[in-house]
Write an enzyme that holds these catalytic residues in place. Structure first.
Site, mmCIF file in Angstrom:
data_model
loop_
_atom_site.group_PDB
_atom_site.id
_atom_site.type_symbol
_atom_site.label_atom_id
_atom_site.label_comp_id
_atom_site.label_asym_id
_atom_site.label_seq_id
_atom_site.Cartn_x
_atom_site.Cartn_y
_atom_site.Cartn_z
ATOM 1 N N GLY A 1 0.828 -1.195 0.000
ATOM 2 C CA GLY A 1 0.000 0.000 0.000
ATOM 3 C C GLY A 1 0.863 1.246 0.000
ATOM 4 O O GLY A 1 2.047 1.196 0.348
ATOM 5 N N LYS B 1 -7.342 -10.435 -17.750
ATOM 6 C CA LYS B 1 -7.560 -10.594 -19.186
ATOM 7 C C LYS B 1 -7.212 -11.997 -19.674
ATOM 8 O O LYS B 1 -7.950 -12.588 -20.462
ATOM 9 C CB LYS B 1 -6.739 -9.557 -19.955
ATOM 10 C CG LYS B 1 -6.874 -9.626 -21.468
ATOM 11 C CD LYS B 1 -8.271 -9.246 -21.929
ATOM 12 C CE LYS B 1 -8.503 -7.768 -21.782
ATOM 13 N NZ LYS B 1 -9.798 -7.342 -22.373
ATOM 14 N N SER C 1 -19.300 -4.600 -27.511
ATOM 15 C CA SER C 1 -18.402 -3.506 -27.874
ATOM 16 C C SER C 1 -17.397 -3.879 -28.947
ATOM 17 O O SER C 1 -16.683 -3.021 -29.450
ATOM 18 C CB SER C 1 -17.637 -3.047 -26.627
ATOM 19 O OG SER C 1 -16.768 -4.076 -26.189
ATOM 20 N N GLY C 2 -17.297 -5.156 -29.270
ATOM 21 C CA GLY C 2 -16.261 -5.598 -30.185
ATOM 22 C C GLY C 2 -15.075 -6.205 -29.474
ATOM 23 O O GLY C 2 -14.216 -6.812 -30.102
ATOM 24 N N GLY C 3 -15.009 -6.057 -28.152
ATOM 25 C CA GLY C 3 -13.907 -6.601 -27.381
ATOM 26 C C GLY C 3 -14.189 -8.000 -26.875
ATOM 27 O O GLY C 3 -15.335 -8.459 -26.862
ATOM 28 N N VAL C 4 -13.138 -8.666 -26.413
ATOM 29 C CA VAL C 4 -13.284 -10.030 -25.918
ATOM 30 C C VAL C 4 -14.116 -10.066 -24.639
ATOM 31 O O VAL C 4 -14.874 -11.003 -24.399
ATOM 32 C CB VAL C 4 -11.895 -10.677 -25.693
ATOM 33 C CG1 VAL C 4 -11.074 -9.900 -24.680
ATOM 34 C CG2 VAL C 4 -12.033 -12.124 -25.243
ATOM 35 N N ASP C 5 -14.006 -9.024 -23.815
ATOM 36 C CA ASP C 5 -14.723 -9.029 -22.532
ATOM 37 C C ASP C 5 -16.232 -9.112 -22.734
ATOM 38 O O ASP C 5 -16.912 -9.936 -22.125
ATOM 39 C CB ASP C 5 -14.376 -7.775 -21.722
ATOM 40 C CG ASP C 5 -12.886 -7.614 -21.510
ATOM 41 O OD1 ASP C 5 -12.175 -8.631 -21.569
ATOM 42 O OD2 ASP C 5 -12.432 -6.478 -21.305
ATOM 43 N N SER C 6 -16.768 -8.248 -23.590
ATOM 44 C CA SER C 6 -18.214 -8.258 -23.805
ATOM 45 C C SER C 6 -18.649 -9.542 -24.507
ATOM 46 O O SER C 6 -19.747 -10.055 -24.259
ATOM 47 C CB SER C 6 -18.647 -7.030 -24.616
ATOM 48 O OG SER C 6 -18.124 -7.049 -25.921
ATOM 49 N N GLU D 1 4.757 -11.178 -6.085
ATOM 50 C CA GLU D 1 3.687 -11.309 -7.074
ATOM 51 C C GLU D 1 4.049 -10.797 -8.453
ATOM 52 O O GLU D 1 3.381 -11.113 -9.440
ATOM 53 C CB GLU D 1 2.415 -10.599 -6.575
ATOM 54 C CG GLU D 1 2.463 -9.077 -6.561
ATOM 55 C CD GLU D 1 3.050 -8.496 -5.283
ATOM 56 O OE1 GLU D 1 2.801 -7.300 -5.010
ATOM 57 O OE2 GLU D 1 3.768 -9.224 -4.567
ATOM 58 N N CYS E 1 5.328 -6.160 1.766
ATOM 59 C CA CYS E 1 5.692 -4.742 1.772
ATOM 60 C C CYS E 1 4.966 -4.031 2.924
ATOM 61 O O CYS E 1 5.257 -4.282 4.084
ATOM 62 C CB CYS E 1 5.394 -4.127 0.413
ATOM 63 S SG CYS E 1 6.220 -2.523 0.136
ATOM 64 N N TYR E 2 4.008 -3.162 2.642
ATOM 65 C CA TYR E 2 3.253 -2.501 3.709
ATOM 66 C C TYR E 2 2.619 -3.529 4.639
ATOM 67 O O TYR E 2 2.566 -3.326 5.855
ATOM 68 C CB TYR E 2 2.178 -1.605 3.090
ATOM 69 C CG TYR E 2 1.318 -0.860 4.093
ATOM 70 C CD1 TYR E 2 1.694 0.403 4.546
ATOM 71 C CD2 TYR E 2 0.141 -1.415 4.579
ATOM 72 C CE1 TYR E 2 0.913 1.096 5.467
ATOM 73 C CE2 TYR E 2 -0.650 -0.739 5.503
ATOM 74 C CZ TYR E 2 -0.260 0.515 5.937
ATOM 75 O OH TYR E 2 -1.041 1.190 6.849
ATOM 76 N N HIS F 1 8.259 -7.834 -3.374
ATOM 77 C CA HIS F 1 6.984 -8.214 -3.993
ATOM 78 C C HIS F 1 7.142 -9.531 -4.759
ATOM 79 O O HIS F 1 7.662 -9.548 -5.876
ATOM 80 C CB HIS F 1 6.505 -7.109 -4.948
ATOM 81 C CG HIS F 1 6.041 -5.883 -4.246
ATOM 82 N ND1 HIS F 1 4.734 -5.682 -3.876
ATOM 83 C CD2 HIS F 1 6.719 -4.797 -3.815
ATOM 84 C CE1 HIS F 1 4.614 -4.516 -3.262
ATOM 85 N NE2 HIS F 1 5.808 -3.964 -3.207
#
Length: 518
Positions: A60, A374, A228-233, A176, A87-88, A174
């Site tokens: 953080g 993604k 929308s044309g994207g993979v998500d939608s 990750e 970290c934090y 970190h």
């Protein structure tokens, strides 16, 4: 919607405002362990109810010794559940258990050489001398006698520690991020050796539980999904289609901000892959009107988000029984939008999926991808039977070309950008790099430069080309495209797109830059 409502194994990440909190969760899921992110101030009693096998305290931006710094319920350290502070999170744990935190004499940002000084299961399989990624100005100055040091760097004697009486670990670095090569091994050791996780969770479990959850939530009502044309939608539509069939109505808002031929391609793909009700809303003039004269990036996003929802509302009024609105919000969208409005994370940018929604929104939101990254969305799309040309399409921002058209958004500038962007993608496809490059696009700058075409002097626009490679879209490196390809892209754009006389290439990584320019 939770990732999987019924889980016998889970790990909780307490979010203290780190931009990497979701990345921690992603790394945990890569070990096939179900993970949820919760607020930093979740009570120990609530954690006991959730019965996680492990707890991770994120990093953080605050300093633990400052007034008002985010803190956790100290009772979590005595629940008998293993805790890993990063970290934090490490500083917070050490201070809560008798240590002291102060400003580091030498701040560390970037790669650092780390030496493992004490053998411990947390570092099983990790070389004695390894590289880690540091990002801190504070560090633990001293710990109580109950802690033992496990690792150090040249400027951080307590780079890793372990409590001798409690299952509490701390890492100043970190694990990750990909810049810590042994980070995945360290996290796997914590999850499996320390927490006893079996690593049996799979993304298929997410699909099954999400489809069941949508059916239960929606009942006999109708859901509206934006294409929308994207993979998500596309993946959201596939999930909804699988869950509720003909109760799904899809709306494509043709806002004039899409890529070249995008609207026509979406309509064609929809007819081939979904058997649901499709509504196309021509709204280019409406969006251009609200964007006229606007140059500030966040204001653009707010106006686009508001107009987008208004278009949905207008069209939804024609759809009988519509109660829910489905959106393709992802993990990075949530964290970059500041997560919870009262949470500790800093807002990097607004996403129209998670910011700018009116308070009197008439739909209940369904965000089935909110807990995914993604690459996980792409895996899910393939599992749902979507073709690779849809699944591997490069990401496209919700506000569309408006945030790649720096300065004022006008139709002539959008058309110029659209043609240049198409050339960038065509050359990547021709060179066989569409899968290697994670995201590529053109950015029209509000800058003109002097040029010479033929015997005439020109004073035209400058266009930037952006291409990045990334696993998670939380960090990214610029793509080292072949010079010959960059030369073809530049030559074609200058020759084929009137109004552009200079092309530059963006060689910034994320961080410190973001992938999009606005």
């Amino acid at each position: 919607m939770p990732l999987a409502p019924q889980q016998s194994e889970r790990v909780l990440v307490l979010d203290f405002g780190s931009q990497y909190a979701q990345l921690i969760a992603r790394r945990v899921r890569e070990q096939h362990v179900y993970c949820e992110i919760v607020r930093h101030d979740v009570s120990a009693d609530r954690i006991r109810e959730l019965a996680p096998l492990g707890i991770i305290l994120s990093g953080g931006p605050a300093s633990v010794y400052e007034a008002g710094a985010p803190r956790c319920d100290p009772g979590i350290f005595t629940l008998g559940i293993p805790v890993l502070g990063i970290c934090y999170g490490m500083q917070l744990a050490c201070e809560a258990l008798g240590g002291r935190v102060g400003q580091a004499q030498a701040r560390e940002y970037g790669r650092a050489a780390c030496t493992v000084t004490s053998p411990d299961p947390l570092f099983a399989g990790v070389p004695e001398h390894t590289e880690v990624w540091m990002s801190h100005g504070d560090q633990v100055d001293s710990v109580s006698a109950d802690f033992v040091p496990l690792a150090r760097t040249a400027t951080c004697p307590l780079a890793a520690v372990k409590h001798t009486g409690l299952a509490v670990y701390g890492l100043q670095f970190h694990p990750e991020v990909t810049h810590t090569p042994a980070g995945a091994t360290i996290l796997a050791n914590f999850l499996k050796s320390t927490c006893g996780c079996s690593g049996a969770w799979r993304l298929e479990d997410f699909a099954a539980s999400t489809i069941a959850g949508i059916r239960e939530q929606v009942g006999s009502d109708r859901v509206i999904c934006g294409l929308s044309g994207g993979v998500d939608s596309a993946v959201v539509a596939a999930l909804l289609s699988r869950a509720i069939g003909d109760q799904l109505s899809c709306i494509l808002v043709d806002n004039g901000l899409l890529r070249k031929n995008e609207a026509a391609a979406v309509i064609d793909e929809f007819r081939n892959h979904f058997q649901s009700d499709l509504h196309v809303v021509p709204a280019e003039d409406r969006f251009l009107t609200v964007l006229a004269g606007i140059t500030e990036p966040q204001e653009k996003r707010k106006r686009i988000g508001k107009t987008f929802i208004e278009c949905f509302s207008d069209e939804a009024a024609k759809i009988k029984g519509a109660k829910y609105l489905a959106q393709g919000t992802l993990y990075p969208d949530v964290i970059e939008s500041g997560a919870a409005p009262d949470g500790p994370a800093a807002t990097i940018k607004l996403h129209h999926n998670v910011g700018g929604l009116p308070e009197d929104l008439e739909f209940e939101l369904i965000e089935p991808l909110r807990d995914l990254f993604k690459d996980e969305v792409r895996q899910l799309g393939l599992q749902l039977g979507l073709p690779e040309r849809i699944v591997w399409r490069h990401p496209f921002p919700g506000p569309g070309l408006a945030v790649r058209c720096l300065g004022e958004v006008t139709k002539p500038r959008l058309d110029r950008l659209r043609e240049a962007d198409a050339i960038v993608l065509e050359e990547l496809e021709r060179g066989g790099l569409m899968r290697k490059v994670s995201q590529a696009f053109a950015v029209l700058l509000p800058v003109q430069s002097v040029g010479v075409m033929g015997d005439a002097r020109t004073y035209d626009d400058v266009l930037a080309v952006r291409a990045v490679e990334t696993e998670d879209f939380m960090t990214a490196d610029w793509s080292h495209l072949p010079y010959e390809m960059l030369a073809r892209i530049s030559t074609r754009i200058i020759n084929e797109v009137r109004g552009i006389n200079r092309v530059v290439y963006d060689v910034s990584s994320k961080p410190p830059a973001t992938i999009e320019w606005e």
